[in-house]
Motif scaffolding. Structure first.
Motif, PDB file in Angstrom:
ATOM      1  N   ALA A   8       0.844  -1.348  -0.041  1.00 37.46           N
ATOM      2  CA  ALA A   8      -0.180  -0.014   0.149  1.00 37.46           C
ATOM      3  C   ALA A   8       0.895   1.289  -0.129  1.00 37.46           C
ATOM      4  O   ALA A   8       0.494   2.414  -0.611  1.00 37.46           O
ATOM      5  CB  ALA A   8      -0.882   0.209   1.841  1.00 37.46           C
ATOM      6  N   SER A  11       5.469   1.849  -2.409  1.00 37.88           N
ATOM      7  CA  SER A  11       4.506   0.487  -3.078  1.00 37.88           C
ATOM      8  C   SER A  11       5.627   0.734  -4.738  1.00 37.88           C
ATOM      9  O   SER A  11       5.996   1.378  -4.750  1.00 37.88           O
ATOM     10  CB  SER A  11       3.300   0.891  -3.538  1.00 37.88           C
ATOM     11  N   THR A 147      -6.916   5.028   1.658  1.00 39.27           N
ATOM     12  CA  THR A 147      -5.877   3.769   1.761  1.00 39.27           C
ATOM     13  C   THR A 147      -6.350   2.914   2.841  1.00 39.27           C
ATOM     14  O   THR A 147      -5.323   2.036   2.244  1.00 39.27           O
ATOM     15  CB  THR A 147      -4.204   4.631   1.705  1.00 39.27           C
ATOM     16  N   GLY A 150     -10.025   1.907   1.583  1.00 40.62           N
ATOM     17  CA  GLY A 150     -10.443   1.634   0.387  1.00 40.62           C
ATOM     18  C   GLY A 150     -11.942   2.371  -0.220  1.00 40.62           C
ATOM     19  O   GLY A 150     -12.102   2.006  -0.797  1.00 40.62           O
ATOM     20  N   SER A 169      -3.125   8.964  -2.312  1.00 41.70           N
ATOM     21  CA  SER A 169      -2.701   7.669  -2.572  1.00 41.70           C
ATOM     22  C   SER A 169      -4.339   8.103  -4.119  1.00 41.70           C
ATOM     23  O   SER A 169      -4.088   6.396  -4.379  1.00 41.70           O
ATOM     24  CB  SER A 169      -3.653   6.854  -1.598  1.00 41.70           C
ATOM     25  N   ASP A 170      -3.838   8.872  -4.784  1.00 37.41           N
ATOM     26  CA  ASP A 170      -4.229   8.425  -6.049  1.00 37.41           C
ATOM     27  C   ASP A 170      -4.662   9.379  -7.461  1.00 37.41           C
ATOM     28  O   ASP A 170      -4.577   9.822  -8.246  1.00 37.41           O
ATOM     29  CB  ASP A 170      -6.279   7.899  -6.126  1.00 37.41           C
ATOM     30  N   LYS A 190       2.966   6.809  -2.834  1.00 34.12           N
ATOM     31  CA  LYS A 190       2.126   5.419  -3.272  1.00 34.12           C
ATOM     32  C   LYS A 190       2.332   5.616  -4.874  1.00 34.12           C
ATOM     33  O   LYS A 190       1.590   4.559  -4.880  1.00 34.12           O
ATOM     34  CB  LYS A 190       0.899   6.281  -2.629  1.00 34.12           C
ATOM     35  N   ASN A 291      -7.442   0.939  -3.573  1.00 31.87           N
ATOM     36  CA  ASN A 291      -6.769   0.184  -2.965  1.00 31.87           C
ATOM     37  C   ASN A 291      -7.937  -1.053  -2.481  1.00 31.87           C
ATOM     38  O   ASN A 291      -9.168  -0.329  -1.988  1.00 31.87           O
ATOM     39  CB  ASN A 291      -6.613   0.594  -1.430  1.00 31.87           C
ATOM     40  N   ARG A 329      -6.215  -6.752   1.129  1.00 30.41           N
ATOM     41  CA  ARG A 329      -5.442  -5.600   0.480  1.00 30.41           C
ATOM     42  C   ARG A 329      -4.776  -5.178  -0.343  1.00 30.41           C
ATOM     43  O   ARG A 329      -3.455  -5.600  -0.072  1.00 30.41           O
ATOM     44  CB  ARG A 329      -5.375  -3.858   1.299  1.00 30.41           C
ATOM     45  N   SER A 331      -3.325  -3.263  -2.732  1.00 34.23           N
ATOM     46  CA  SER A 331      -3.383  -1.709  -3.888  1.00 34.23           C
ATOM     47  C   SER A 331      -2.641  -2.049  -5.327  1.00 34.23           C
ATOM     48  O   SER A 331      -2.056  -3.153  -5.613  1.00 34.23           O
ATOM     49  CB  SER A 331      -2.152  -1.436  -3.362  1.00 34.23           C
ATOM     50  N   TYR A 333      -2.025   0.666  -8.028  1.00 31.42           N
ATOM     51  CA  TYR A 333      -0.968   1.737  -7.816  1.00 31.42           C
ATOM     52  C   TYR A 333      -1.236   1.734  -9.808  1.00 31.42           C
ATOM     53  O   TYR A 333      -1.154   0.764 -10.109  1.00 31.42           O
ATOM     54  CB  TYR A 333       0.001   2.314  -6.968  1.00 31.42           C
TER      55      TYR A 333
END
Ligand code: PLP
Length: 355
Positions: A8, A11, A147, A150, A169-170, A190, A291, A329, A331, A333
Motif C-alpha cells: 500500500a 509501493s 488508503t 479502500g 494515494s490516488d 504511493k 486500494n 488489501r 493496492s 497503483y
C-alpha cells in the motif's frame, strides 16, 4: 522474476522509474558523479526540478495561477501546513478514515473545525454524501482516496468554498479539475516516487491571507517563491518522480492511467464478488480503484493465514490488510501491471477450488 507487488505504500514503481533512478545513482546526467553527491543548485538538477514541475502542470492540465512545489515532511506535515497557511477562522473537514482524522486533529490547533460528516459509524466503509458545507468556511478538506479503508471520491466535489485535498494515494489516477481546489497535496510514495517528498499544488492567491506568523519552512510562500529550492530539496525522490511523470506521459497520460487502473480494479472486484471465499468490505459505489479491501467470508475466516501463505507461494506480496480492517488489501497503483492482478485472481480461484 520480480514479485507481484501489492504493497500500500511505499509501493510499486514503474520499471522505467527504478532503472533510471539506479542509473542516475551511478552517473547522473553524464556528470560522472552520482545523483547522491551533486549540488541541488547544479544546472543539471535545476533542470530536473523545472521539468518535474512542468510535467505535473502538463499532465494534470493545471491552469494559470497555481504553483507546484516539492516539500519534505510527508503528507503528514501537510495536515498542519494546510491550516497553518489557509485557516483564518474555520474550515470544514470530511472524516473518511485514519488520514482524514489525523488532518482534523492538526487543524484544530489553528481554528474552528467543522466535521461536516463522518463514516466512522460503519468503520469507514462508505463515503458520506448527505451533508452541506457552510459558505463561510475557509476551505473544505477531503481525502480523495482512503488508503486504509479502500474508499474513494473519484470526482471533484461541488461546494461553495475552495477545496483542499489529500490525494496521496490516488493522484494521477484520474483527470482533476484543479481550478476547484486551493491546494492539493500528495505524499510521493504511493503513486509517484520513493518516500521522502510530497507534491503540493497550490493556488498562489490563496496564500498570505492569515494573520498568524508562520515559521519560514512551514510557509508555502517560502517554497513557491524559491521554486522548491529554499533549502536542499529531497533530490533523489524528485529525480524518481520525474521519471514516473515521463513514464505517465509516454503511456498516454492520466486518461490512459485511469483506464488501466479501472480495468485492473474491475477484474479484481469481479473475482471478489464471484468467489465464495471472499467479500469486499466497502459499499460498491464507493470502492477505491487504488486500494481493494476484502476479507474472507465468515465461514472461511480461519483460512486467512493460509491464503496469505498460498499467495506468497505464488510470488504475491503486500496483500495483508491494514490492522484496522483486517483481511486483505491489494493496492493497484498506476505502475501495477494487469498480469500481476491476473496472478492474484488465479490464486484466489485455485484456493477456492481447494476448499
Ligand atoms: C500514506 C498517506 C498519508 C501519510 O503519508 P506520509 O507521507 O507517511 O506522511 C496521508 N494521507 C494518505 C491518504 C495516505 O495514503
Amino acid at each position: 522474476m520480480k514479485k507481484h507487488n501489492f504493497y500500500a505504500g511505499p509501493s510499486i514503481l514503474s520499471e522505467y522509474t527504478i532503472k533510471n533512478t539506479a542509473a542516475a545513482v551511478e552517473n547522473f546526467a553524464g556528470m560522472e558523479l552520482s545523483l547522491l553527491e551533486i549540488s541541488h543548485r547544479s544546472k543539471e538538477f535545476v533542470a530536473v526540478m523545472d521539468e518535474a514541475q512542468a510535467l505535473v502542470k502538463e499532465l494534470l492540465e493545471i491552469p494559470a495561477g497555481y504553483e507546484v512545489v516539492f516539500l519534505g515532511g510527508g503528507a503528514s506535515l501537510q495536515f498542519c501546513m494546510v491550516p497553518f497557511n489557509l485557516l483564518k477562522k474555520k474550515a470544514a473537514y470530511l472524516d473518511t478514515g485514519t488520514w482524514a482524522s489525523k488532518a482534523i486533529k492538526e487543524a484544530k490547533l489553528f481554528g474552528e473545525v467543522d466535521v461536516v460528516a463522518s463514516s466512522k459509524d460503519k468503520n469507514y466503509t462508505y463515503i458520506p454524501k448527505e451533508y452541506t458545507v457552510p459558505e463561510d468556511e475557509d476551505y473544505f478538506h477531503v481525502t480523495t482516496n482512503n488508503t486504509i479503508y479502500g474508499t474513494e471520491i473519484r470526482k471533484d466535489l461541488d461546494v461553495k468554498v475552495p477545496l483542499v485535498a489529500d490525494m496521496s494515494s490516488d493522484i494521477f489516477s484520474r483527470p482533476v479539475d484543479v481550478s476547484k481546489y486551493d491546494l492539493i497535496y500528495a505524499g510521493a510514495q504511493k503513486n509517484l516516487a520513493p518516500a521522502g517528498v510530497t507534491l503540493v499544488i497550490v493556488r498562489t492567491d490563496a496564500l498570505g491571507k492569515v494573520d498568524r506568523p508562520i515559521p519560514t519552512m512551514l510557509n508555502y510562500k517560502t517554497h513557491v517563491d524559491k521554486g522548491s529550492m529554499f533549502n536542499t530539496p529531497p533530490v533523489l525522490p524528485i529525480y524518481s518522480a520525474l521519471q514516473t511523470l515521463k513514464w505517465y506521459k509516454d503511456q498516454g497520460g492520466i486518461k490512459a492511467m485511469e483506464k488501466k487502473d479501472k480495468e485492473n480494479a474491475a477484474i479484481l472486484y469481479d473475482e471478489i464478488d464471484r468467489n465464495k471465499l471472499f467479500r469486499g468490505t466497502v459499499v460498491p459505489e464507493d470502492r477505491s480503484i487504488m486500494n481493494v479491501c476484502f476479507v474472507m467470508n465468515d465461514e472461511y475466516k480461519e483460512l486467512e493465514a493460509d491464503f496469505n501463505a498460498f499467495a506468497s507461494s505464488k510470488g504475491i506480496v503486500g496483500i495483508k490488510g491494514h490492522r484496522s480492517v483486517g483481511g486483505f488489501r491489494a493496492s493497484l497503483y498506476n505502475a501495477m501491471p494487469k498480469s500481476s492482478v491476473e496472478v492474484l485472481i488465479a490464486a484466489m480461484k485455485e484456493f477456492e477450488k481447494q476448499h
